[in-house]
Design a protein around this motif. Structure first.
Motif, PDB file in Angstrom:
ATOM      1  N   VAL A   1      35.681  25.255 -13.292  1.00 40.10           N
ATOM      2  CA  VAL A   1      34.809  24.743 -12.237  1.00 40.10           C
ATOM      3  C   VAL A   1      35.519  23.589 -11.540  1.00 40.10           C
ATOM      4  N   SER A   2      35.536  23.626 -10.223  1.00 37.95           N
ATOM      5  CA  SER A   2      36.116  22.537  -9.447  1.00 37.95           C
ATOM      6  C   SER A   2      35.303  22.360  -8.175  1.00 37.95           C
ATOM      7  N   GLY A   3      35.754  21.478  -7.265  1.00 38.02           N
ATOM      8  CA  GLY A   3      34.981  21.271  -6.061  1.00 38.02           C
ATOM      9  C   GLY A   3      35.571  20.244  -5.129  1.00 38.02           C
ATOM     10  N   SER A   4      34.774  19.930  -4.108  1.00 34.68           N
ATOM     11  CA  SER A   4      35.132  18.907  -3.132  1.00 34.68           C
ATOM     12  C   SER A   4      33.997  17.904  -3.051  1.00 34.68           C
ATOM     13  N   GLY A   5      34.258  16.756  -2.416  1.00 40.89           N
ATOM     14  CA  GLY A   5      33.295  15.681  -2.433  1.00 40.89           C
ATOM     15  C   GLY A   5      33.381  14.941  -3.754  1.00 40.89           C
ATOM     16  N   PRO A   6      32.322  14.236  -4.161  1.00 41.42           N
ATOM     17  CA  PRO A   6      32.362  13.533  -5.461  1.00 41.42           C
ATOM     18  C   PRO A   6      32.442  14.544  -6.611  1.00 41.42           C
ATOM     19  N   PHE A   7      33.617  14.670  -7.180  1.00 40.45           N
ATOM     20  CA  PHE A   7      33.796  15.614  -8.292  1.00 40.45           C
ATOM     21  C   PHE A   7      35.066  15.238  -9.048  1.00 40.45           C
ATOM     22  N   PRO A   8      34.980  15.168 -10.388  1.00 43.36           N
ATOM     23  CA  PRO A   8      36.139  14.691 -11.162  1.00 43.36           C
ATOM     24  C   PRO A   8      37.130  15.784 -11.527  1.00 43.36           C
ATOM     25  N   GLY A   9      37.777  16.399 -10.545  1.00 45.04           N
ATOM     26  CA  GLY A   9      38.905  17.279 -10.826  1.00 45.04           C
ATOM     27  C   GLY A   9      38.544  18.702 -11.156  1.00 45.04           C
ATOM     28  N   LEU A  10      39.201  19.258 -12.188  1.00 45.94           N
ATOM     29  CA  LEU A  10      39.050  20.652 -12.584  1.00 45.94           C
ATOM     30  C   LEU A  10      38.613  20.712 -14.049  1.00 45.94           C
ATOM     31  N   TYR A  11      37.473  21.361 -14.290  1.00 46.44           N
ATOM     32  CA  TYR A  11      36.950  21.509 -15.649  1.00 46.44           C
ATOM     33  C   TYR A  11      37.225  22.912 -16.172  1.00 46.44           C
ATOM     34  N   LYS A  12      37.611  22.982 -17.455  1.00 49.67           N
ATOM     35  CA  LYS A  12      37.698  24.256 -18.165  1.00 49.67           C
ATOM     36  C   LYS A  12      36.683  24.246 -19.297  1.00 49.67           C
ATOM     37  N   PHE A  13      35.791  25.246 -19.285  1.00 53.14           N
ATOM     38  CA  PHE A  13      34.790  25.402 -20.332  1.00 53.14           C
ATOM     39  C   PHE A  13      35.098  26.659 -21.141  1.00 53.14           C
ATOM     40  N   SER A  14      34.734  26.645 -22.418  1.00 50.83           N
ATOM     41  CA  SER A  14      34.700  27.896 -23.166  1.00 50.83           C
ATOM     42  C   SER A  14      33.568  28.749 -22.605  1.00 50.83           C
ATOM     43  N   SER A  15      33.574  30.041 -22.907  1.00 50.15           N
ATOM     44  CA  SER A  15      32.613  30.953 -22.304  1.00 50.15           C
ATOM     45  C   SER A  15      31.168  30.582 -22.630  1.00 50.15           C
ATOM     46  N   ASP A  16      30.928  29.921 -23.765  1.00 49.64           N
ATOM     47  CA  ASP A  16      29.569  29.514 -24.132  1.00 49.64           C
ATOM     48  C   ASP A  16      29.201  28.140 -23.593  1.00 49.64           C
TER      49      ASP A  16
ATOM     50  N   ASN B   1      26.357  17.462   2.942  1.00 47.96           N
ATOM     51  CA  ASN B   1      26.120  18.900   3.016  1.00 47.96           C
ATOM     52  C   ASN B   1      27.415  19.696   3.184  1.00 47.96           C
ATOM     53  N   GLN B   2      28.570  19.007   3.192  1.00 48.79           N
ATOM     54  CA  GLN B   2      29.858  19.684   3.273  1.00 48.79           C
ATOM     55  C   GLN B   2      30.497  19.877   1.899  1.00 48.79           C
ATOM     56  N   ASP B   3      29.933  19.271   0.860  1.00 48.22           N
ATOM     57  CA  ASP B   3      30.525  19.374  -0.476  1.00 48.22           C
ATOM     58  C   ASP B   3      30.342  20.790  -1.024  1.00 48.22           C
ATOM     59  N   GLU B   4      31.355  21.252  -1.734  1.00 50.32           N
ATOM     60  CA  GLU B   4      31.319  22.613  -2.257  1.00 50.32           C
ATOM     61  C   GLU B   4      31.748  22.644  -3.714  1.00 50.32           C
ATOM     62  N   ARG B   5      31.423  23.762  -4.391  1.00 45.11           N
ATOM     63  CA  ARG B   5      31.858  24.021  -5.755  1.00 45.11           C
ATOM     64  C   ARG B   5      32.418  25.429  -5.837  1.00 45.11           C
ATOM     65  N   VAL B   6      33.303  25.634  -6.804  1.00 41.70           N
ATOM     66  CA  VAL B   6      33.861  26.956  -7.047  1.00 41.70           C
ATOM     67  C   VAL B   6      33.883  27.181  -8.547  1.00 41.70           C
ATOM     68  N   VAL B   7      33.582  28.413  -8.966  1.00 42.25           N
ATOM     69  CA  VAL B   7      33.650  28.788 -10.376  1.00 42.25           C
ATOM     70  C   VAL B   7      34.414  30.109 -10.479  1.00 42.25           C
ATOM     71  N   VAL B   8      35.414  30.154 -11.366  1.00 45.63           N
ATOM     72  CA  VAL B   8      36.180  31.373 -11.604  1.00 45.63           C
ATOM     73  C   VAL B   8      36.308  31.576 -13.112  1.00 45.63           C
ATOM     74  N   ILE B   9      36.504  32.836 -13.511  1.00 43.45           N
ATOM     75  CA  ILE B   9      36.604  33.209 -14.913  1.00 43.45           C
ATOM     76  C   ILE B   9      38.017  33.711 -15.197  1.00 43.45           C
TER      77      ILE B   9
ATOM     78  N   ILE C   1      20.936  30.747 -20.750  1.00 45.93           N
ATOM     79  CA  ILE C   1      21.110  30.600 -22.197  1.00 45.93           C
ATOM     80  C   ILE C   1      21.984  29.395 -22.549  1.00 45.93           C
ATOM     81  N   ALA C   2      22.610  28.771 -21.560  1.00 47.76           N
ATOM     82  CA  ALA C   2      23.413  27.578 -21.800  1.00 47.76           C
ATOM     83  C   ALA C   2      23.569  26.834 -20.478  1.00 47.76           C
ATOM     84  N   VAL C   3      23.740  25.522 -20.568  1.00 49.60           N
ATOM     85  CA  VAL C   3      23.940  24.711 -19.371  1.00 49.60           C
ATOM     86  C   VAL C   3      24.880  23.562 -19.700  1.00 49.60           C
ATOM     87  N   ALA C   4      25.743  23.238 -18.753  1.00 56.70           N
ATOM     88  CA  ALA C   4      26.616  22.077 -18.861  1.00 56.70           C
ATOM     89  C   ALA C   4      26.439  21.234 -17.608  1.00 56.70           C
ATOM     90  N   THR C   5      26.609  19.924 -17.721  1.00 55.50           N
ATOM     91  CA  THR C   5      26.482  19.028 -16.574  1.00 55.50           C
ATOM     92  C   THR C   5      27.754  18.225 -16.390  1.00 55.50           C
TER      93      THR C   5
END
Length: 315
Positions: A78-93, A61-69, A48-52
């Protein structure tokens, strides 16, 4: 089943989390010289929603992502390893976001709001496993890149960390930490399949290490669960399962606690020399019984692998 189609091919790094505001699924796609992280919000199995999130750099193949609420307000991190710009905070929608600087990680936990967050980090020199506590609001804007470590578990008071030992590929080290950085206890378990990852899960009053085992009592590489006493990090029991009848290997990639207090596991089983089926297991924390529940073989694909799982139901 839901398929997430995007113009770029997905390469992995999948993560999944569930809260009262919905199910969130994260995956990494390759956009040539860029990596593209997609964050999907689902209602049932319908997106019902998507963010990029786009970052400069080639994937591995070693890069990872993590999502917590954040349970206090349903914010999505949302954060991660490999090419990734830090730590993102999204509203629930997923309608708005804030980005902050954070070291590379593949594991996070929130205890009582975003002023009380934890993430694992590898110090490259010396190569130590580190857990850091931080307040999201005090982080600077920016980005980060690098490699993460195995996800931590928490009983609400202590944090439990695990890592495999490169000097002894069949060994895993487990640490009990009183935040922010006091070591309370540590221990080891043996019999792991070399080159396989582990997951730590806290359920009931026990700590569980989930992964794959190999040795004189296994057929090949078998699904495995080790039950650990969290007080002293000593093994209580272990259970392995040959899910293929001796035909191939089992791979465990993800684990979660079901509402009934059992463990739901996800990964793959080897059906032939060139074919893997996605697989889901159940570990009964009361009886210690490990069973395979289902497998899935997508048409036209030789390798199917589940590397994320969530359990919002009653099982």
């Amino acid at each position: 089943t839901t398929n997430f189609w995007k113009p770029e091919p997905f390469y992995g790094g999948a993560a999944i989390a569930w809260s009262g505001s919905g199910l969130y699924v994260v995956g990494i796609a390759s956009g040539g010289a860029n990596s593209v992280t997609y964050v999907f919000r689902l209602s049932g199995l319908n997106p019902i929603a998507v963010a990029t999130i786009t970052a400069s750099g080639f994937l591995s193949n070693q890069d990872e992502r993590v999502v917590v609420i954040d349970p206090s307000n349903q914010d999505v991190f949302v954060s991660g390893s490999g090419p990734f710009p830090g730590l993102y905070k999204f509203s629930s929608d997923l309608a708005g976001s804030v980005v902050k600087t954070l070291f590379p990680t593949s594991s996070m936990a929130i205890l009582g709001g975003n002023t009380n967050m934890y993430a694992t980090h590898v110090n490259e020199n010396p190569p130590d496993l580190v857990v850091k506590k931080f307040d999201f609001n005090l982080l600077a804007g920016g980005g980060g890149a690098g490699n993460g470590v195995n996800e931590p578990a928490s009983d609400g008071t202590y944090v439990y960390l695990g890592r495999t030992d490169s000097n002894d590929p069949g060994l895993a080290e487990i640490y009990k930490i009183s935040p922010p950085n006091t070591l309370v206890a540590s221990g080891t378990i043996s019999g792991l399949a070399p080159g396989n990852d582990i997951k730590l899960v806290y359920a009931g009053a026990s700590l569980y290490v989930v992964g794959a085992a190999s040795g004189p009592t296994t057929q090949k590489v078998d699904a495995a669960v080790w039950k650990i006493n969290p007080a002293n990090i000593l093994m209580v029991s272990s259970k392995t399962l040959d899910s293929t009848g001796g035909q191939g290997d089992d791979v465990i990639q993800a684990a979660t606690v079901t509402p009934a207090g059992h463990l739901a596991l996800a990964g793959a089983i080897q059906a032939s020399a060139t074919t893997y089926y996605g697989a889901i297991w159940n570990y009964d924390t009361g009886t210690g019984l490990l069973t395979i529940l289902s497998t899935a073989n997508a048409p036209g694909s030789n390798t199917d692998l589940f590397d994320g799982i969530a359990s919002p139901g009653s099982a």
